[in-house]
Design an enzyme around this catalytic site. Structure first.
Site, PDB file in Angstrom:
ATOM      1  N   LEU B 212       4.348   4.446  -1.499  1.00 35.69           N
ATOM      2  CA  LEU B 212       3.398   4.239  -0.743  1.00 35.69           C
ATOM      3  C   LEU B 212       2.168   3.647  -1.822  1.00 35.69           C
ATOM      4  O   LEU B 212       2.050   4.719  -2.649  1.00 35.69           O
ATOM      5  CB  LEU B 212       2.724   5.133   0.190  1.00 35.69           C
ATOM      6  N   HIS B 410      13.275 -10.498  -2.136  1.00 28.90           N
ATOM      7  CA  HIS B 410      12.759  -9.112  -1.700  1.00 28.90           C
ATOM      8  C   HIS B 410      12.093  -8.375  -2.751  1.00 28.90           C
ATOM      9  O   HIS B 410      11.325  -7.394  -2.397  1.00 28.90           O
ATOM     10  CB  HIS B 410      13.797  -8.634  -0.884  1.00 28.90           C
TER      11      HIS B 410
END
Lengths: 151, 487
Positions: B212, B410
């Site tokens: 995160l 990606h």
């Protein structure tokens, strides 16, 4: 005997030994070393595992994934393998009667203890044991394999 | 145009950033790899990844090409960065084309904050995020342990489950690929063991390359698209990268065994056991599709919960109101999935099963599956990089529909093994090094920080650039990390 091998994105072990039983035992030790390296473990509790697979490679994947499941879900870490028996169930007549193909069966007795994050440093989370180039070979009276872990 | 050689096979440059592996041997279609010449030379050096592109081209029912994005590297069965579409009637579905971490993906949330408003408070912001979002190996405990029926509900309705339980708002679903729920999910196809693995893991980040990050919008390349996505220079945003945790890994593992048996049952000859597959229409194939979709739904619920935990953490650590924070989801994309989508092949539009393994959907402006608010711009594409440099926001283009079944790259991909990175990090104060780069890092252990140091990764900008120049996805913004939490 096992040796840790390192790929760019993943890790694995090379295992060799003089019998299938020793090969499976050493593979479990290699898995354990990959996960917790030299953290000490104790034989607090015993567990029995019985596995059936269509071939030896599948049996190996199931065996190490079982140990991984104990660790990641049940928070229980292997100390060592006490007993290991690998058998090919190929009694042709019986299998024909049951309309089944021959299969490999593994019976294991292991010990270990509940995971303690203070004591056991988990170095790597193994998502799964893979079939990548997995082959169990017998060369010069020695069984050999190379197992890659997805991490 | 240049021709390179891989094991006596000519690899022909057909566009500046597109290389073709001609059909040979048992390949049903040619291979196509997106890369610059420099990247292509390095890919050829890796050997196994090209072999895997060739192997994928042998899958029954594969359409047009076995594709690979510029972040290609070897995987299990498919290469990472591999894309393949298979015919619904004659084709197969393969867990090797999805990967162990089903619906591993990325979500990006915007805020109203500017970097100067948080610069002096990054230590407490990151510490608070670390306290709110469980990270690390076997991380658990974001929510109370869910019972098995509740997990089945998560598997059925995906991110909707999180919203219904107070994690986020319904508009978040509009900004999530597939609205955060694959309708063909079948919880009954998911093993008890997989469900057990998920019971304690909703709202957990996990370990490895999952993260995160607090990031700032560092550069904007396309103002119109950035504005539509709610992005502006120096803005603080939150990026989350994770997947379906142990539940997804178990589904993959379970079905590799099932499909391995199916492969012999349906007499499919494969060059690699990790490509185990079954006809999409078979019981085994449809069970895998149902279970894999259920695991994908679990991942969307997971990211939705994590995002809400991050929002609560920011509100608390900054002591500001929701209005001041202005937190909302820009988009959520998955990059490990197989989905039934409509595409044009051989002059007709038909439904195919698109496998994206380490590849992101990149639908263009006007596509009906692009959210209403972005329909005039195209679907946001989120490409995470390493924790020291940058990540990118891009947007899907029409050429993606024509050439790559609506898919693009990606991420960066490792260039150093974890062991090598650990060795390189020995004796260094890595947290201080990251701080010098302007990034506050909080991780469960120093080991992960060493393994995930920027130098262990390839430069993601090269990957994004190759797709930009090939016209598949266009760059919108560059994001720079200023705070990171890791497992």
């Amino acid at each position: 005997m096992f040796k840790i091998i390192s790929h760019t994105a993943d890790v694995g072990i090379e295992v060799s030994d003089d019998s299938l039983e020793h090969l499976f035992t050493e593979a479990a030790r290699g898995w354990k070393h990959t996960v917790i390296e030299d953290s000490p473990t104790e034989a607090i509790e015993e567990r029995k595992i019985q596995l059936i697979a269509p071939d030896l490679e599948d049996l190996m994947v199931q065996w190490l994934n079982e140990l991984n499941f104990y660790l990641t879900v049940q928070e229980w870490i292997l100390h060592d393998v006490i007993q290991c028996q690998i058998k090919l169930d190929d009694s042709a007549r019986r299998l024909k009667a049951l309309d089944r193909k021959p299969e490999w069966r593994g019976d294991f007795l292991i010990n270990g203890e509940p995971l303690d994050h203070e004591k056991h440093e988990i170095c790597i989370e193994i998502k799964s044991v893979t079939y990548h180039q997995l082959e169990i070979k017998k060369e010069n009276n020695e069984y050999k394999t190379r197992i890659i872990f997805d991490i | 145009m240049v021709t390179l050689t891989y094991q006596n096979v000519n690899i022909n440059q057909i566009e500046e950033f597109v290389w073709e592996v001609p059909r040979h041997g048992n390949m049903s279609v040619p291979g196509r790899i997106y890369a610059s010449r420099k990247m292509m030379e390095s890919i050829i050096g890796e050997e196994e990844s090209i072999k895997q592109v060739i192997n994928v081209a042998m899958l029954p029912g594969i359409q047009k090409y076995s594709l690979a994005m510029p972040d290609i590297h070897w995987g299990y069965g498919f290469p990472i960065g591999g894309v393949a579409a298979t015919d619904l009637e004659e084709g197969v579905i393969s867990p090797g084309g999805v990967g162990y971490d089903i619906n591993c993906g990325v979500r990006l949330a915007r805020t109203n904050l500017k970097q100067k408003e948080v610069t002096n408070r990054m230590q407490e912001i990151v510490k608070s995020l670390f306290a709110h979002v469980p990270t690390g190996v076997g991380s658990s405990g974001a929510l109370k342990k869910l019972n098995k029926d509740e997990i089945r509900n998560v598997l059925k309705i995906g991110a909707n489950w999180a919203v219904k339980n107070g994690f986020g708002v319904s508009v978040d679903l509009d900004h999530t690929e597939e609205k955060g729920c694959l309708k063909n999910a079948n919880p009954d196809s998911v093993s008890n063991r997989a469900i057990e693995r998920g019971q304690n893991q909703v709202g957990t980040l996990g370990s490895g390359n999952h993260f995160l990050e607090v990031q700032v919008v560092d550069e904007i390349y396309d103002e119109k698209a950035a504005s539509a996505f709610g992005l502006f220079p120096t803005q603080v945003v939150i990026m989350i990268h994770c997947g379906s945790r142990g539940l997804g890994h178990q589904v993959c593992d379970d079905y590799l065994r099932v499909l391995s048996n199916a492969t012999s049952k349906y007499q499919i000859h494969l060059p690699d056991r990790q490509l185990a597959c079954a006809p999409i229409q078979s019981t085994e194939g449809s069970d895998y599709l149902g279970a894999m979709s259920a695991a994908a739904n679990f991942a969307w619920a997971n990211r939705q919960v994590i995002m809400e935990l991050a929002k609560r953490s920011l509100l608390k650590s900054l002591s500001i109101s929701e209005r001041e924070l202005g937190f909302s989801l820009v988009y959520d994309v998955c990059h490990n999935i197989a989905k039934i989508e409509e595409h044009r092949t051989n002059g007709t539009t038909k439904k195919v099963c698109v496998h994206r393994k380490g590849a992101t959907r990149a639908f263009p402006a006007g596509h009906p599956l692009t959210p209403d608010s972005y329909r005039h711009i195209g679907q946001p594409v989120l490409v995470p990089g390493d924790m020291g440099r940058y990540s990118f926001v891009a947007v899907g283009c029409q050429k993606a529909m024509e050439d790559t079944f609506g898919s693009t790259c990606h991420g960066a991909g490792r260039q150093q093994s974890r062991r090598k990175a650990l060795k390189a990090g020995k004796g260094r104060d890595l947290i201080a090094e990251m701080e010098k780069l302007g990034v506050v890092v909080h991780a469960r252990g120093m080991r992960t920080v060493a393994e995930e140091m920027p130098e262990a990764y390839k430069d993601v900008s090269m990957v994004v650039e190759a797709m930009h120049k090939s016209g598949i996805s266009k760059k919108v913004a560059k994001l720079r990390p200023i705070g990171v939490i890791k497992g």
